[in-house]
Every structure is written in structure tokens, then in C-alpha cells.
Design a protein around this motif. Sequence first.
Motif, PDB file in Angstrom:
ATOM      1  N   MET A   1       0.839  -1.206   0.000  1.00  0.00           N
ATOM      2  CA  MET A   1       0.000   0.000   0.000  1.00  0.00           C
ATOM      3  C   MET A   1       0.877   1.259   0.000  1.00  0.00           C
ATOM      4  O   MET A   1       0.546   2.251  -0.658  1.00  0.00           O
ATOM      5  N   LYS A   2       1.971   1.189   0.753  1.00  0.00           N
ATOM      6  CA  LYS A   2       2.894   2.325   0.795  1.00  0.00           C
ATOM      7  C   LYS A   2       3.476   2.592  -0.598  1.00  0.00           C
ATOM      8  O   LYS A   2       3.527   3.732  -1.067  1.00  0.00           O
ATOM      9  N   VAL A   3       3.905   1.552  -1.268  1.00  0.00           N
ATOM     10  CA  VAL A   3       4.453   1.682  -2.621  1.00  0.00           C
ATOM     11  C   VAL A   3       3.376   2.214  -3.566  1.00  0.00           C
ATOM     12  O   VAL A   3       3.622   3.107  -4.388  1.00  0.00           O
ATOM     13  N   LEU A   4       2.161   1.664  -3.460  1.00  0.00           N
ATOM     14  CA  LEU A   4       1.069   2.130  -4.321  1.00  0.00           C
ATOM     15  C   LEU A   4       0.728   3.590  -4.037  1.00  0.00           C
ATOM     16  O   LEU A   4       0.471   4.370  -4.963  1.00  0.00           O
ATOM     17  N   ASP A   5       0.704   3.951  -2.749  1.00  0.00           N
ATOM     18  CA  ASP A   5       0.426   5.352  -2.392  1.00  0.00           C
ATOM     19  C   ASP A   5       1.510   6.285  -2.927  1.00  0.00           C
ATOM     20  O   ASP A   5       1.215   7.384  -3.430  1.00  0.00           O
ATOM     21  N   GLU A   6       2.781   5.841  -2.803  1.00  0.00           N
ATOM     22  CA  GLU A   6       3.874   6.660  -3.339  1.00  0.00           C
ATOM     23  C   GLU A   6       3.742   6.830  -4.841  1.00  0.00           C
ATOM     24  O   GLU A   6       3.923   7.930  -5.382  1.00  0.00           O
TER      25      GLU A   6
ATOM     26  N   THR B   1       0.974   6.602  -6.541  1.00  0.00           N
ATOM     27  CA  THR B   1      -0.199   7.449  -6.768  1.00  0.00           C
ATOM     28  C   THR B   1       0.171   8.919  -6.557  1.00  0.00           C
ATOM     29  O   THR B   1      -0.195   9.787  -7.354  1.00  0.00           O
ATOM     30  N   ASP B   2       0.891   9.184  -5.449  1.00  0.00           N
ATOM     31  CA  ASP B   2       1.322  10.557  -5.184  1.00  0.00           C
ATOM     32  C   ASP B   2       2.232  11.071  -6.297  1.00  0.00           C
ATOM     33  O   ASP B   2       2.121  12.226  -6.723  1.00  0.00           O
ATOM     34  N   LYS B   3       3.162  10.218  -6.745  1.00  0.00           N
ATOM     35  CA  LYS B   3       4.054  10.636  -7.826  1.00  0.00           C
ATOM     36  C   LYS B   3       3.268  10.937  -9.101  1.00  0.00           C
ATOM     37  O   LYS B   3       3.522  11.920  -9.788  1.00  0.00           O
ATOM     38  N   ILE B   4       2.331  10.071  -9.398  1.00  0.00           N
ATOM     39  CA  ILE B   4       1.531  10.265 -10.617  1.00  0.00           C
ATOM     40  C   ILE B   4       0.683  11.522 -10.491  1.00  0.00           C
ATOM     41  O   ILE B   4       0.653  12.362 -11.395  1.00  0.00           O
TER      42      ILE B   4
ATOM     43  N   LYS C   1      -0.171  17.177 -11.491  1.00  0.00           N
ATOM     44  CA  LYS C   1      -0.311  18.557 -11.002  1.00  0.00           C
ATOM     45  C   LYS C   1       0.835  19.430 -11.496  1.00  0.00           C
ATOM     46  O   LYS C   1       0.620  20.568 -11.913  1.00  0.00           O
ATOM     47  N   ARG C   2       2.054  18.881 -11.434  1.00  0.00           N
ATOM     48  CA  ARG C   2       3.194  19.646 -11.936  1.00  0.00           C
ATOM     49  C   ARG C   2       3.043  19.919 -13.430  1.00  0.00           C
ATOM     50  O   ARG C   2       3.373  21.002 -13.912  1.00  0.00           O
TER      51      ARG C   2
END
Length: 187
Positions: A48-53, A55-58, A63-64
Motif C-alpha cells: 500500500m505504501k508503494v502504491l500510495d507513493e 499514486t502521489d508521484k503520478i 499537477k506539476r
Amino acid sequence: MNEFSVLAAGSGEDVNPLLPETYDIVWSVVCVAIIAVLFYKYVIPRLMKVLDERTDKIEGGIKRAEVAQEEAQLTLQQYQQQLADARLEAARIREEARTQGQQILAQMRAEAQAESDRIVAAGQHQLEAQRQHILTELRTELGQTAVDLAEKIIGQSVSDEAKQAASIERFLTELDDESKAGIGVGR
């Protein structure tokens, strides 16, 4: 026969070969439960941590990218505005240069006309001065010629200068009157 049939025949029960023994089921459930607990406790949080990271990166990348796109759009609008301003400035400068050129041309024409008028006036003044000078010389020579002729005709000397000047003046006046009368008739 085979061993399994021998065992089943020896115990006298009806044994289904597809069903495992109870102890096998219990130990299998215990092993699956331990694996499930370890899986939920260690593997799923890391996953989940990897998936969240990711997701955040994507999402951060999106956003960037949106921010970068907005900045690029803003920069493009500023560039287009600057380009339009530069075009207006260039048109204004061209118009100003054209106006200044016309003013300079008009000024040069006026100066040339003034210089031309000055030269013509100076030439006319000079011609008038030369005309007066020539007339004075001609009168003097004509007067002297008239006195010489008068002396030859009369046979005596006309030495009195006052008489000589009066005679010359009278003769020239008569000539002027005749020439003016001749010019008036010719017109």
C-alpha cells in the motif's frame, strides 16, 4: 492392488480418498492464518505504501504538468502581448519616421525655395545695378558724342560746362521721350 486400497480395507471404514485428514486441514488452516497475518501485517502495508507513493508521484506529476502547462500558457500569452506591443511600437516608429521625413522634406523645400528666391532677388538687384551703371555710362558717352557733334555742326566750341550739361540733359530727355513714345506705339 495398491496400498491405499489395502489400508482402507484393513480399517473397515469407508474412506474417501479425496478428503484429507482432519489434522491436515487444521494445520493447513493454521499455516494459512499465520501467512495471512504476516501478509496483512507486513506485505500489504508495504504494498500500500508503494502504491500510495506511486499514486502521489503520478498525481504530483499530473499537477506539476498542469502547473507547467499553465505557466507555459501564461508565458505564451505574455510573449504574444509583447509581440503585439512590439509590432505597435514598430508601426508607431515607422509612422513617426515617415512624418519626420515629410517634415524634413518640406523644410528642405522651403529652404531651397527661400534660397532660390534670394538668388533671384540678388540677380535682379545686380541686373538693375548693372543696368543703371550702363545707362549712366551711355548717357555720359552719348552726351560727349552729342557735344562733339554739336561742336562740329556749330563750328565753335561749346566750352561752357553749364551749357554743355544743360544741352546734354535736354538731348537725353528728348531721346527718352522719343523712345518711350516709340515703345508705347509698338504695343
